[in-house]
Design an enzyme around this catalytic site. Structure first.
Site, PDB file in Angstrom:
ATOM      1  N   ASP A 478      -1.771  23.303  15.150  1.00 28.30           N
ATOM      2  CA  ASP A 478      -1.637  22.006  14.491  1.00 28.30           C
ATOM      3  C   ASP A 478      -0.771  21.051  15.324  1.00 28.30           C
ATOM      4  OD1 ASP A 478      -1.919  20.161  12.469  1.00 28.30           O
ATOM      5  OD2 ASP A 478      -1.135  21.452  10.891  1.00 28.30           O
ATOM      6  N   ASP A 548      -8.070  16.491   7.046  1.00 32.58           N
ATOM      7  CA  ASP A 548      -7.282  16.981   5.914  1.00 32.58           C
ATOM      8  C   ASP A 548      -7.913  16.548   4.593  1.00 32.58           C
ATOM      9  OD1 ASP A 548      -5.375  18.480   7.082  1.00 32.58           O
ATOM     10  OD2 ASP A 548      -3.757  17.016   6.944  1.00 32.58           O
TER      11      ASP A 548
HETATM   12  C1  DGJ Z   1      -1.715  19.513   8.583  1.00 34.72           C
HETATM   13  C2  DGJ Z   1      -3.002  20.272   8.605  1.00 34.72           C
HETATM   14  O1  DGJ Z   1      -4.073  19.440   8.835  1.00 34.72           O
HETATM   15  C3  DGJ Z   1      -3.148  21.026   7.296  1.00 34.72           C
HETATM   16  O2  DGJ Z   1      -4.380  21.661   7.238  1.00 34.72           O
HETATM   17  C4  DGJ Z   1      -2.018  21.999   7.190  1.00 34.72           C
HETATM   18  O3  DGJ Z   1      -2.111  22.965   8.190  1.00 34.72           O
HETATM   19  C5  DGJ Z   1      -0.688  21.263   7.272  1.00 34.72           C
HETATM   20  N1  DGJ Z   1      -0.618  20.421   8.437  1.00 34.72           N
HETATM   21  C6  DGJ Z   1       0.453  22.224   7.297  1.00 34.72           C
HETATM   22  O4  DGJ Z   1       1.644  21.606   7.477  1.00 34.72           O
END
Ligand code: DGJ
Length: 732
Positions: A478, A548
């Site tokens: 991430d 997301d």
């Molecule tokens: C952002 C990501 O896109 C989410 O799927 C998740 O992993 C969060 N960060 C976790 O902090």
């Protein structure tokens, strides 16, 4: 496929069975582009450049007022010697001059394609797959050579371009702009397509007519970013998904970029793409060389679907690498939207166990397993398991879950550092920062200075410590904030503008090391969703979390837009709970599953909170995806109805041998009085009979493509329909 140099005409002709790209050396060594488009057998200058006196356009040869660099279709235009349009490169010299003058010096044609040192790029597995042309241009006065590289593939309708600049002179040179590709069209009758968006709203499609002046997309966020993608296409006004011309450009790079289209005073169109020159420079000492990243240019006369199929095939087979390139990807369950930071070992095991019962193959432990990370305020950088949540350690959890017969995956955000972390307490200088200035935080975190090797090596070690001797087979990588306070403690003042690019080179160095060391680990990229979903990352990570936003309706657009360039196998897509956490919408489980099945399928919800009936549905969905994933992940993808234009969306996937296909249709809002819709599938074998595996009825491929199939009216919002068809010898 061939590359021919005609020494009489002084033309270079790159050609495969569908496209041609032609350049010519004119006058005293200037290089111009004379054709890019549908394949022609032989170029014989039917569109010879018409020279005439254009008044305000300056002339390098005082005796020839008809020749001006301002009016010719330059291949790699310089700054300051008569071309007033946007230059492809600019080099500052010791005396302060920024003027350069490039002339043809030599060229070289060879089989195959070279690797770009330290950068992601498309590749060949056999030298017979492609041919490369390198044209060396020279500015004799300052000893600068610029090598323009062009690769044409036998099977893909692309020209892969990059540039390297070398200082062969005595004095240092400062590159302030170095595009990877530039091309001039002697017309401006185009529309421009770009992809734009934001967090939870990635990859919207914008289409507009070109107007005089510069229109551009760019990122100065330190990542390719969700705001604008490093992609653009020039199309004709009548270009559709399936017909019409498309010239497109996609950058194989994950950092700051610019992509500009300039319509000049004479209605010529220049396209440039490369590292964003804003806040960039690169010092070239004597003998040093700078390599730009790669741009993939495509030409399609079969509309946008044609362009996309070219990118999809090239990227999934000759950009993506490693063990997982040709492997079916596991169906995963991720705990982020299920628990966020609030979990312990028991909760995780319950979710995994229930997932296993449904047929899920991989459990992914998301954020919150390390340091003291109970929220997003701390611990990034301290990649040590949190014993409060996992008292028996990570290995114990990994063992329990792998003993269930599931794979185990884990989340990292390695490029970041929390101020509240031991790493920051020990190495505050490792964060990007400007001395004596307050640092800007994003999601309460700072960005590590990946332009420094010791920081990169720390990340490699920290991630390796977790992955070594463990049964972890998947990593979600991430990256949740963009770069600010760009200054590196390790660089001298005159090199500070190299930092953002050096960061990306550092990131690539880390990813190369880790993906080489852990070949059995499937890496999935993520940047708050699709914030760094780009071709550069695909080289290292075969899949990316697309957004997301997991709402099925929003995802129709996000995945449709993403599919313009990136293949469905690269798009992480999960079924989440309702009401949806990002937009509050309630959609049927079936629709959520069909949308997620259109990519790299998974679930992201608390399986402990769902009904038995829903569990049964999920079991069927998972079993279904296992039957169709070879078509979704490795077949050809065709967009049929756009959610950007209608209240519907539709697409179909066809297996490579065209013996099977899957069609999907979505209706967003129920409409009173709407007509009965027939849906025409695409890309089938017209001479093949296909059986509808649900109704057992048989239709010819030609009928399904030209007549179409009836979509029954369902009086509900957010409905979907999935069809499976298979070749049969039976015809009723
Ligand atoms: C952002 C990501 O896109 C989410 O799927 C998740 O992993 C969060 N960060 C976790 O902090």
């Amino acid at each position: 496929m061939k590359i021919v140099y005609d020494s009489v005409q002084k033309t270079f002709h790159l050609q495969n069975k569908n496209i041609s790209y032609v350049m010519k050396i004119i006058k005293d060594g200037y290089l111009v582009n004379v054709y890019f488009g549908k394949k022609i057998n032989k170029y014989n200058e039917s569109n010879s450049i018409a020279y005439y006196d254009r008044g305000f356009s300056p002339n390098p040869d005082p005796l020839d007022r008809t020749f001006s660099l301002d009016t010719i279709p330059s291949e790699y235009p310089a700054y300051g010697n008569g071309d007033f349009r946007v230059p492809a490169f600019q080099v500052e010299q010791k005396n302060g001059s920024r003027v350069t003058d490039l002339r043809y010096k030599s060229h070289n044609i060879y089989d195959g394609k070279k690797k770009l040192q330290g950068l992601p790029s498309t590749y060949v597995e056999d030298e017979a797959e492609a041919k490369t042309l390198e044209i060396v241009m020279e500015d004799k006065l300052i000893g600068l050579t610029v090598t323009l590289m062009y690769t044409i593939y036998i099977d893909f309708d692309v020209i892969a371009r990059s540039v390297s600049l070398k200082n062969n002179g005595e004095e240092e040179l400062n590159i302030t702009r170095a595009m990877s590709a530039s091309i001039d069209y002697r017309e401006s009758n185009f529309e421009l397509i770009t992809l734009y968006g934001a967090h939870i709203n990635e990859k919207n499609i914008a289409r507009r007519k070109l107007v005089p002046g510069i229109q551009m997309v760019e990122s100065c966020r330190g990542a390719s970013s969700p705001e604008q993608a490093p992609f653009l296409a020039l199309v004709r006004s009548d270009t559709s998904e399936d017909s019409g011309e498309v010239y497109s450009f996609n950058f194989v790079y994950s950092g700051n970029f610019t992509a500009q289209v300039q319509v000049d005073q004479f209605s010529n169109t220049r396209v440039i793409m490369g590292i964003n020159p804003s806040d960039f420079s690169w010092l070239l000492q004597k003998g040093e060389e700078f390599q730009t990243p790669e741009v993939i240019m495509t030409y399609s006369s079969d509309g946008l679907n044609g362009m996309s199929r070219t990118y999809h095939k090239l990227y999934s087979t000759r950009l993506c690498r490693g063990t997982f390139r040709d492997k079916e990807r596991p169906i995963l369950i991720n705990n982020w939207e299920a628990t966020y930071f609030d979990f312990n070992a028991d909760k995780i095991k319950e979710i995994a166990k229930s997932g296993k019962e449904l047929g899920l193959e991989l459990f992914v432990l998301d954020d919150g397993w390390f340091g003291t990370r109970d929220d997003d305020q701390s611990s990034l950088g301290d990649w040590i398991v949190d014993k409060n949540k996992l008292p028996n350690g990570l290995d114990d959890l990994v063992n329990d879950i792998t003993n269930l017969g599931m794979q185990f995956g884990i989340w990292f955000e390695p490029e970041m550092i929390s101020e509240d972390s031991d790493l920051y307490r020990n190495h505050p200088d490792w964060a990007l920062h400007v001395p004596n200035r307050m640092c800007t935080v994003g999601r309460s975190q700072l960005v590590l200075d990946l332009s420094r090797k010791e920081v990169c090596d720390y990340i490699i070690d920290a991630v390796s410590n977790i992955l070594s001797n463990s049964k972890i087979t998947y990593v979600k990588w991430d990256m949740n904030r963009h770069m600010t306070d760009i200054w590196s403690e390790a660089s001298e003042p005159k090199r500070q503008k190299e930092t953002a690019h050096r960061y990306i080179l550092g990131l690539y160095y880390i990813l190369e090391a880790l993906t080489t060391k852990f070949k059995h680990v499937l890496f999935e990229g993520c940047s708050s969703g699709g914030g760094r979903f780009d071709a550069g990352m695909i080289y290292y990570m075969p899949q990316t979390w697309t957004s997301d936003n997991s709402d099925a309706v929003c995802r129709l657009k996000i995945q449709y837009g993403t599919s313009l360039v990136y293949p469905p196998i690269t798009m992480g897509a999960h079924v989440s709970t309702v009401p949806n956490h990002q937009v509050g919408r309630i959609t049927p489980l079936e629709t959520r599953a069909h949308v997620a099945m259109s990519g790299n399928f998974g679930y992201e919800l608390n399986l402990m909170n769902i009904s038995q009936e829903e569990k049964e549905m999920m079991k069927e969905q998972i079993a279904l995806y296992k039957k169709i994933r070879h078509i979704i992940q490795f077949g050809d993808f065709y967009r049929i109805l756009s959610p950007f234009d209608t209240n519907e969306a539709a697409w179909n996937f066809v297996s490579n041998d065209k013996t099977e296909f899957v069609g999907m249709y979505f209706k967003i809002l129920s409409e009173p009085g709407s007509s009965i819709r027939t849906l025409k599938f695409k890309g089938l074998n017209p001479d093949c009979y296909y059986e509808n595996l649900e109704t057992k009825k048989v239709f010819g491929g030609d009928e399904l493509m030209n007549v179409g199939i009836t979509v029954n009216i369902v009086v509900k919002d957010f409905i979907s329909k999935l069809w499976r068809f298979k070749k049969t010898s039976r015809m009723e």
